[in-house]
Design a protein around this motif. Structure first.
Motif, PDB file in Angstrom:
ATOM      1  N   MET A   1       0.829  -1.270   0.056  1.00  0.00           N
ATOM      2  CA  MET A   1      -0.023  -0.153   0.008  1.00  0.00           C
ATOM      3  C   MET A   1       0.831   1.382  -0.042  1.00  0.00           C
ATOM      4  SD  MET A   1      -3.067   0.749  -0.294  1.00  0.00           S
ATOM      5  CE  MET A   1      -3.903  -0.607   0.335  1.00  0.00           C
ATOM      6  N   GLU A   2       1.862   1.111   0.513  1.00  0.00           N
ATOM      7  CA  GLU A   2       2.876   2.359   0.558  1.00  0.00           C
ATOM      8  C   GLU A   2       3.279   2.748  -0.786  1.00  0.00           C
ATOM      9  OE1 GLU A   2       4.484   4.587   2.548  1.00  0.00           O
ATOM     10  OE2 GLU A   2       3.893   3.792   4.399  1.00  0.00           O
ATOM     11  N   ALA A   3       3.283   1.750  -1.551  1.00  0.00           N
ATOM     12  CA  ALA A   3       3.800   2.126  -2.874  1.00  0.00           C
ATOM     13  C   ALA A   3       2.531   2.639  -3.973  1.00  0.00           C
ATOM     14  CB  ALA A   3       4.750   1.101  -3.576  1.00  0.00           C
ATOM     15  N   ALA A   4       1.600   2.424  -3.734  1.00  0.00           N
ATOM     16  CA  ALA A   4       0.263   2.568  -4.228  1.00  0.00           C
ATOM     17  C   ALA A   4       0.245   4.072  -4.685  1.00  0.00           C
ATOM     18  CB  ALA A   4      -1.089   1.958  -3.703  1.00  0.00           C
ATOM     19  N   LYS A   5      -0.538   4.245  -5.840  1.00  0.00           N
ATOM     20  CA  LYS A   5      -0.728   5.723  -6.381  1.00  0.00           C
ATOM     21  C   LYS A   5      -2.242   6.045  -6.571  1.00  0.00           C
ATOM     22  CE  LYS A   5       3.646   6.715  -7.097  1.00  0.00           C
ATOM     23  NZ  LYS A   5       4.233   7.666  -6.118  1.00  0.00           N
ATOM     24  N   THR A   6      -3.055   4.862  -6.521  1.00  0.00           N
ATOM     25  CA  THR A   6      -4.493   5.136  -6.376  1.00  0.00           C
ATOM     26  C   THR A   6      -5.016   3.945  -5.691  1.00  0.00           C
ATOM     27  OG1 THR A   6      -4.303   5.836  -8.747  1.00  0.00           O
ATOM     28  CG2 THR A   6      -6.511   5.063  -7.920  1.00  0.00           C
ATOM     29  N   VAL A   7      -5.943   4.403  -4.871  1.00  0.00           N
ATOM     30  CA  VAL A   7      -6.774   3.335  -3.917  1.00  0.00           C
ATOM     31  C   VAL A   7      -8.405   3.783  -4.174  1.00  0.00           C
ATOM     32  CG1 VAL A   7      -7.583   2.412  -1.912  1.00  0.00           C
ATOM     33  CG2 VAL A   7      -4.928   3.094  -2.291  1.00  0.00           C
ATOM     34  N   PHE A   8      -9.130   2.561  -4.711  1.00  0.00           N
ATOM     35  CA  PHE A   8     -10.406   2.305  -5.247  1.00  0.00           C
ATOM     36  C   PHE A   8     -11.235   1.716  -4.049  1.00  0.00           C
ATOM     37  CE2 PHE A   8     -14.005   1.441  -7.680  1.00  0.00           C
ATOM     38  CZ  PHE A   8     -14.552   2.563  -7.943  1.00  0.00           C
ATOM     39  N   PHE A   9     -12.214   2.562  -3.592  1.00  0.00           N
ATOM     40  CA  PHE A   9     -13.093   1.595  -2.672  1.00  0.00           C
ATOM     41  C   PHE A   9     -14.395   1.341  -3.353  1.00  0.00           C
ATOM     42  CE2 PHE A   9     -10.378   3.549   0.379  1.00  0.00           C
ATOM     43  CZ  PHE A   9     -10.396   2.616   1.348  1.00  0.00           C
ATOM     44  N   THR A  10     -14.893   0.173  -3.264  1.00  0.00           N
ATOM     45  CA  THR A  10     -16.009  -0.388  -4.101  1.00  0.00           C
ATOM     46  C   THR A  10     -17.180  -0.082  -3.204  1.00  0.00           C
ATOM     47  OG1 THR A  10     -15.963  -2.575  -3.148  1.00  0.00           O
ATOM     48  CG2 THR A  10     -14.983  -2.171  -5.301  1.00  0.00           C
ATOM     49  N   GLY A  11     -18.300  -0.275  -3.663  1.00  0.00           N
ATOM     50  CA  GLY A  11     -19.749  -0.258  -3.107  1.00  0.00           C
ATOM     51  C   GLY A  11     -19.996  -1.410  -2.044  1.00  0.00           C
ATOM     52  N   GLY A  12     -20.990  -1.341  -1.538  1.00  0.00           N
ATOM     53  CA  GLY A  12     -21.380  -2.428  -0.673  1.00  0.00           C
ATOM     54  C   GLY A  12     -22.260  -1.632   0.824  1.00  0.00           C
ATOM     55  N   ASP A  13     -21.766  -1.903   1.830  1.00  0.00           N
ATOM     56  CA  ASP A  13     -22.243  -1.181   2.961  1.00  0.00           C
ATOM     57  C   ASP A  13     -21.541  -0.259   3.641  1.00  0.00           C
ATOM     58  OD1 ASP A  13     -23.045  -0.582   5.779  1.00  0.00           O
ATOM     59  OD2 ASP A  13     -23.938  -2.737   6.204  1.00  0.00           O
ATOM     60  N   GLN A  14     -21.791   0.984   3.718  1.00  0.00           N
ATOM     61  CA  GLN A  14     -20.707   1.928   4.104  1.00  0.00           C
ATOM     62  C   GLN A  14     -20.370   1.955   5.666  1.00  0.00           C
ATOM     63  OE1 GLN A  14     -23.687   2.603   2.650  1.00  0.00           O
ATOM     64  NE2 GLN A  14     -24.940   4.428   3.705  1.00  0.00           N
ATOM     65  N   ASN A  15     -21.424   1.363   6.539  1.00  0.00           N
ATOM     66  CA  ASN A  15     -21.258   1.084   7.802  1.00  0.00           C
ATOM     67  C   ASN A  15     -19.900   0.134   8.206  1.00  0.00           C
ATOM     68  OD1 ASN A  15     -21.506   1.539  10.686  1.00  0.00           O
ATOM     69  ND2 ASN A  15     -22.779  -0.213  10.604  1.00  0.00           N
ATOM     70  N   ARG A  16     -20.225  -0.954   7.110  1.00  0.00           N
ATOM     71  CA  ARG A  16     -19.199  -2.025   7.341  1.00  0.00           C
ATOM     72  C   ARG A  16     -17.881  -1.773   6.714  1.00  0.00           C
ATOM     73  NH1 ARG A  16     -19.595  -7.676   4.031  1.00  0.00           N
ATOM     74  NH2 ARG A  16     -17.863  -8.677   5.146  1.00  0.00           N
ATOM     75  N   ILE A  17     -17.826  -0.919   5.703  1.00  0.00           N
ATOM     76  CA  ILE A  17     -16.505  -0.612   5.271  1.00  0.00           C
ATOM     77  C   ILE A  17     -15.870   0.454   6.045  1.00  0.00           C
ATOM     78  CG2 ILE A  17     -15.392   0.993   3.498  1.00  0.00           C
ATOM     79  CD1 ILE A  17     -17.592   0.236   1.632  1.00  0.00           C
ATOM     80  N   CYS A  18     -16.682   1.223   6.780  1.00  0.00           N
ATOM     81  CA  CYS A  18     -16.169   2.310   7.701  1.00  0.00           C
ATOM     82  C   CYS A  18     -15.585   1.751   9.052  1.00  0.00           C
ATOM     83  CB  CYS A  18     -17.275   3.453   8.185  1.00  0.00           C
ATOM     84  SG  CYS A  18     -17.441   4.621   6.894  1.00  0.00           S
ATOM     85  N   GLU A  19     -16.279   0.895   9.386  1.00  0.00           N
ATOM     86  CA  GLU A  19     -15.910  -0.048  10.756  1.00  0.00           C
ATOM     87  C   GLU A  19     -14.838  -0.817  10.698  1.00  0.00           C
ATOM     88  OE1 GLU A  19     -17.000   0.661  13.926  1.00  0.00           O
ATOM     89  OE2 GLU A  19     -18.131   2.209  12.937  1.00  0.00           O
ATOM     90  N   ALA A  20     -14.653  -1.541   9.488  1.00  0.00           N
ATOM     91  CA  ALA A  20     -13.458  -2.281   9.057  1.00  0.00           C
ATOM     92  C   ALA A  20     -12.144  -1.535   9.024  1.00  0.00           C
ATOM     93  CB  ALA A  20     -13.789  -3.102   7.936  1.00  0.00           C
ATOM     94  N   LEU A  21     -12.375  -0.294   8.560  1.00  0.00           N
ATOM     95  CA  LEU A  21     -11.094   0.401   8.549  1.00  0.00           C
ATOM     96  C   LEU A  21     -10.977   1.621   9.460  1.00  0.00           C
ATOM     97  CD1 LEU A  21     -10.779   0.455   4.533  1.00  0.00           C
ATOM     98  CD2 LEU A  21      -9.478  -0.866   6.104  1.00  0.00           C
ATOM     99  N   LYS A  22     -11.751   2.125   9.884  1.00  0.00           N
ATOM    100  CA  LYS A  22     -11.840   3.215  10.887  1.00  0.00           C
ATOM    101  C   LYS A  22     -10.789   3.408  11.872  1.00  0.00           C
ATOM    102  CE  LYS A  22     -15.916   4.687  12.033  1.00  0.00           C
ATOM    103  NZ  LYS A  22     -17.002   4.705  12.862  1.00  0.00           N
ATOM    104  N   GLN A  23     -10.284   2.438  12.618  1.00  0.00           N
ATOM    105  CA  GLN A  23      -9.163   2.191  13.720  1.00  0.00           C
ATOM    106  C   GLN A  23      -8.087   1.601  12.989  1.00  0.00           C
ATOM    107  OE1 GLN A  23      -9.470   4.603  16.135  1.00  0.00           O
ATOM    108  NE2 GLN A  23     -11.599   4.869  15.567  1.00  0.00           N
ATOM    109  N   SER A  24      -7.886   1.337  11.675  1.00  0.00           N
ATOM    110  CA  SER A  24      -6.704   0.595  11.366  1.00  0.00           C
ATOM    111  C   SER A  24      -5.452   1.482  10.866  1.00  0.00           C
ATOM    112  CB  SER A  24      -7.105  -0.281  10.041  1.00  0.00           C
ATOM    113  OG  SER A  24      -7.356   0.481   9.006  1.00  0.00           O
ATOM    114  N   ILE A  25      -4.307   0.757  10.937  1.00  0.00           N
ATOM    115  CA  ILE A  25      -3.217   1.397  10.413  1.00  0.00           C
ATOM    116  C   ILE A  25      -3.313   1.672   8.929  1.00  0.00           C
ATOM    117  CG2 ILE A  25      -0.912   0.938   9.885  1.00  0.00           C
ATOM    118  CD1 ILE A  25      -0.721  -0.946  12.355  1.00  0.00           C
ATOM    119  N   LEU A  26      -4.089   0.999   8.157  1.00  0.00           N
ATOM    120  CA  LEU A  26      -4.388   1.290   6.797  1.00  0.00           C
ATOM    121  C   LEU A  26      -5.089   2.526   6.373  1.00  0.00           C
ATOM    122  CD1 LEU A  26      -4.263   0.147   3.772  1.00  0.00           C
ATOM    123  CD2 LEU A  26      -6.392  -0.848   4.285  1.00  0.00           C
TER     124      LEU A  26
END
Length: 188
Positions: A1-26
């Motif tokens: 991920m350090e080398a990435a120039k673009t990151v794209f988030f797909t659809g789904g459930d915004q609550n699930r996406i946010c909760e999965a990454l909210k407190q993460s190092i990512l």
């Protein structure tokens, strides 16, 4: 991920996406890259786009009236500080729910993304519409009268002086100065 120039988030459930990454190092890594790297792009579609700001709409009753306590908001990724994003805006008639979220958070711009349309935001405040549809911008910063502070659960909300901008391909808006620039149609 350090080398990435673009990151794209797909659809789904915004609550699930946010909760999965909210407190993460990512999430922290992506925020740093977004703020510090000029050639880095972060993008999303549907729920992925809704998660980008500091505030995200989780659920809302999609009716004709804005009713007190009919919307659930939470914290998003925080890549963009001063907006709330909703998707399928025209197709799913989501004006009321985005207006409600914006009235509750008047410091934020409401961004309603239409089908086949994107809003490219550079430097956190320079926005350009791209695509065949439209992007609706709701501005509640100059609201006059509203009953959001005193309305009881289930009662309708009113608001005076809510402003709306409709952007089409190549229209621009500067979120820091509120300057709107229409697209050049090629006609004089």
């Amino acid at each position: 991920m350090e080398a990435a120039k673009t990151v794209f988030f797909t659809g789904g459930d915004q609550n699930r996406i946010c909760e999965a990454l909210k407190q993460s190092i990512l999430r922290d890594l992506l925020r740093r890259k977004y703020k510090e790297e000029d050639d880095f792009m972060i993008a999303g579609t549907s729920a992925g786009a809704m998660c980008m700001p500091k505030i995200v709409i989780l659920e809302a009753i999609n009716g004709e009236a804005i009713l007190e306590y009919d919307i659930e908001l939470n914290s998003g990724f925080g890549f963009i500080e001063n907006c709330i994003i909703d998707t399928y805006f025209v197709h799913r008639a989501r004006f009321v729910r985005l207006a409600h979220a914006t009235i509750l958070h008047q410091e934020c711009w409401g961004i309603g993304l239409g089908e086949d349309t994107a809003l490219l935001i550079e430097e956190g405040y320079k926005a350009t519409c791209r695509g065949s549809g439209s992007v609706w911008i709701i501005n509640a910063r100059e609201i006059g009268q509203t009953n959001t502070e005193m309305a009881e659960k289930g009662f309708p909300i009113y608001a005076e002086n809510l402003k709306v901008h409709i952007l089409t391909d190549n229209c621009k808006i500067d979120f820091s100065s509120n300057l709107f620039e229409g697209a050049n149609t090629g006609k004089n």
